[in-house]
Design a protein around this motif. Structure first.
Motif, mmCIF file in Angstrom:
data_model
loop_
_atom_site.group_PDB
_atom_site.id
_atom_site.type_symbol
_atom_site.label_atom_id
_atom_site.label_comp_id
_atom_site.label_asym_id
_atom_site.label_seq_id
_atom_site.Cartn_x
_atom_site.Cartn_y
_atom_site.Cartn_z
ATOM 1 N N THR A 17 38.506 26.745 38.967
ATOM 2 C CA THR A 17 37.120 26.794 39.397
ATOM 3 C C THR A 17 36.651 28.240 39.313
ATOM 4 O O THR A 17 37.453 29.170 39.404
ATOM 5 C CB THR A 17 36.940 26.288 40.844
ATOM 6 N N VAL A 18 35.359 28.403 39.126
ATOM 7 C CA VAL A 18 34.754 29.732 39.119
ATOM 8 C C VAL A 18 33.505 29.661 39.989
ATOM 9 O O VAL A 18 32.633 28.805 39.765
ATOM 10 C CB VAL A 18 34.391 30.190 37.686
ATOM 11 N N ASP A 19 33.435 30.528 40.995
ATOM 12 C CA ASP A 19 32.304 30.550 41.908
ATOM 13 C C ASP A 19 31.590 31.891 41.838
ATOM 14 O O ASP A 19 32.224 32.950 41.891
ATOM 15 C CB ASP A 19 32.780 30.314 43.351
ATOM 16 N N TRP A 20 30.275 31.828 41.745
ATOM 17 C CA TRP A 20 29.446 33.020 41.737
ATOM 18 C C TRP A 20 29.491 33.649 43.116
ATOM 19 O O TRP A 20 29.344 32.956 44.124
ATOM 20 C CB TRP A 20 28.029 32.639 41.358
ATOM 21 N N THR A 21 29.707 34.954 43.184
ATOM 22 C CA THR A 21 29.781 35.648 44.466
ATOM 23 C C THR A 21 28.689 36.712 44.602
ATOM 24 O O THR A 21 28.764 37.570 45.468
ATOM 25 C CB THR A 21 31.176 36.281 44.680
ATOM 26 N N GLY A 22 27.688 36.660 43.729
ATOM 27 C CA GLY A 22 26.568 37.585 43.789
ATOM 28 C C GLY A 22 26.503 38.472 42.571
ATOM 29 O O GLY A 22 27.512 38.772 41.943
ATOM 30 N N ASN A 23 25.299 38.910 42.250
ATOM 31 C CA ASN A 23 25.047 39.755 41.080
ATOM 32 C C ASN A 23 25.730 39.171 39.850
ATOM 33 O O ASN A 23 25.425 38.059 39.457
ATOM 34 C CB ASN A 23 25.478 41.195 41.343
ATOM 35 N N VAL A 24 26.662 39.889 39.247
ATOM 36 C CA VAL A 24 27.411 39.375 38.090
ATOM 37 C C VAL A 24 28.901 39.320 38.428
ATOM 38 O O VAL A 24 29.759 39.641 37.617
ATOM 39 C CB VAL A 24 27.154 40.210 36.811
ATOM 40 N N SER A 25 29.192 38.888 39.646
ATOM 41 C CA SER A 25 30.560 38.810 40.142
ATOM 42 C C SER A 25 30.936 37.350 40.385
ATOM 43 O O SER A 25 30.108 36.568 40.868
ATOM 44 C CB SER A 25 30.662 39.616 41.447
ATOM 45 N N PHE A 26 32.189 37.015 40.045
ATOM 46 C CA PHE A 26 32.653 35.636 40.154
ATOM 47 C C PHE A 26 34.083 35.608 40.670
ATOM 48 O O PHE A 26 34.887 36.463 40.317
ATOM 49 C CB PHE A 26 32.614 34.951 38.781
ATOM 50 N N LYS A 27 34.393 34.616 41.481
ATOM 51 C CA LYS A 27 35.753 34.404 41.958
ATOM 52 C C LYS A 27 36.320 33.197 41.212
ATOM 53 O O LYS A 27 35.787 32.092 41.307
ATOM 54 C CB LYS A 27 35.774 34.143 43.466
ATOM 55 N N ALA A 28 37.396 33.434 40.472
ATOM 56 C CA ALA A 28 38.060 32.356 39.742
ATOM 57 C C ALA A 28 39.298 31.941 40.523
ATOM 58 O O ALA A 28 40.041 32.787 41.005
ATOM 59 C CB ALA A 28 38.453 32.823 38.345
ATOM 60 N N THR A 29 39.486 30.631 40.646
ATOM 61 C CA THR A 29 40.648 30.107 41.366
ATOM 62 C C THR A 29 41.376 29.117 40.464
ATOM 63 O O THR A 29 40.764 28.198 39.913
ATOM 64 C CB THR A 29 40.225 29.418 42.677
ATOM 65 N N SER A 30 42.675 29.330 40.326
ATOM 66 C CA SER A 30 43.487 28.445 39.482
ATOM 67 C C SER A 30 43.784 27.146 40.224
ATOM 68 O O SER A 30 43.646 27.066 41.444
ATOM 69 C CB SER A 30 44.797 29.139 39.108
ATOM 70 N N ASP A 65 34.161 40.739 37.576
ATOM 71 C CA ASP A 65 32.868 41.378 37.766
ATOM 72 C C ASP A 65 32.395 41.958 36.448
ATOM 73 O O ASP A 65 33.192 42.293 35.574
ATOM 74 C CB ASP A 65 32.985 42.483 38.824
ATOM 75 N N GLY A 66 31.100 42.078 36.323
ATOM 76 C CA GLY A 66 30.511 42.684 35.140
ATOM 77 C C GLY A 66 30.418 44.187 35.288
ATOM 78 O O GLY A 66 30.661 44.739 36.367
ATOM 79 N N PRO A 67 30.041 44.854 34.214
ATOM 80 C CA PRO A 67 29.915 46.314 34.257
ATOM 81 C C PRO A 67 28.691 46.732 35.080
ATOM 82 O O PRO A 67 27.720 45.976 35.185
ATOM 83 C CB PRO A 67 29.757 46.698 32.785
ATOM 84 N N PRO A 68 28.724 47.936 35.653
ATOM 85 C CA PRO A 68 27.603 48.410 36.462
ATOM 86 C C PRO A 68 26.261 48.395 35.736
ATOM 87 O O PRO A 68 25.235 48.098 36.355
ATOM 88 C CB PRO A 68 28.025 49.836 36.837
ATOM 89 N N ASP A 69 26.247 48.650 34.421
ATOM 90 C CA ASP A 69 24.972 48.667 33.695
ATOM 91 C C ASP A 69 24.348 47.275 33.574
ATOM 92 O O ASP A 69 23.184 47.146 33.212
ATOM 93 C CB ASP A 69 25.123 49.330 32.323
ATOM 94 N N LEU A 70 25.120 46.238 33.901
ATOM 95 C CA LEU A 70 24.585 44.869 33.905
ATOM 96 C C LEU A 70 24.500 44.292 35.324
ATOM 97 O O LEU A 70 24.372 43.086 35.502
ATOM 98 C CB LEU A 70 25.442 43.955 33.022
ATOM 99 N N GLY A 71 24.613 45.158 36.323
ATOM 100 C CA GLY A 71 24.482 44.712 37.708
ATOM 101 C C GLY A 71 25.790 44.514 38.435
ATOM 102 O O GLY A 71 25.807 44.099 39.593
#
Length: 140
Positions: free
Chosen positions: A4-17, A26-32
């Motif tokens: 599963t992958v859950d959005w945790t805000g901005n461009v950050s995600f928590k993936a769980t096996s 998480d994405g790079p700072p220039d993309l949030g």
């Protein structure tokens, strides 16, 4: 296999096996992003390294090689256009141990590349140029 992958805000995600292990991406700072974890494509590259390293170590242990360390260095190139898929991946193994036999290490790397590593074989079948190399170091 599930995840599963859950959005945790901005461009950050928590993936769980499916086995309950989690990793923050998480994405790079220039993309949030806030640089809270690896990028998703970095996870894919690390997965290839983990898969192949698992194979190499398993084969070397079965062949009774006295390995004290196995380090895999991966370098990838990506397409300049969207989608920025991997075009090349190189895996370089540094295997350290006592009285390691070059033929055994070469065999382990080759078997992983050609027969066992599902991740690299899958990407190779999708057109990614995948190469391997290795070096042996004596344990102190």
């Amino acid at each position: 296999m599930k995840a599963t992958v859950d959005w945790t805000g901005n461009v950050s995600f928590k993936a769980t096996s499916g086995t309950g292990h989690s990793v923050q991406m998480d994405g790079p700072p220039d993309l949030g992003g806030q640089n809270l974890g690896p990028r998703p494509m970095e996870m894919l590259l690390m997965g290839v390294g983990g898969c192949s390293s698992f194979d190499v170590m398993s084969i070397l242990q079965k062949s009774r090689q006295e390995v004290t360390a196995c380090h895999a260095e991966l370098e990838a190139e990506r397409a300049d256009a969207i989608p920025a898929v991997f075009t090349k991946i190189h895996l370089h193994f540094v295997v350290t141990g006592h009285n390691l036999k070059e033929k055994q290490v070469e065999r382990a790397v080759s078997l992983s590349a050609d027969k066992y590593c599902s991740a690299s074989i899958m990407l190779g079948a999708a057109g990614v140029e995948i190469t391997h190399s290795f070096e042996i170091r004596a344990a102190e």
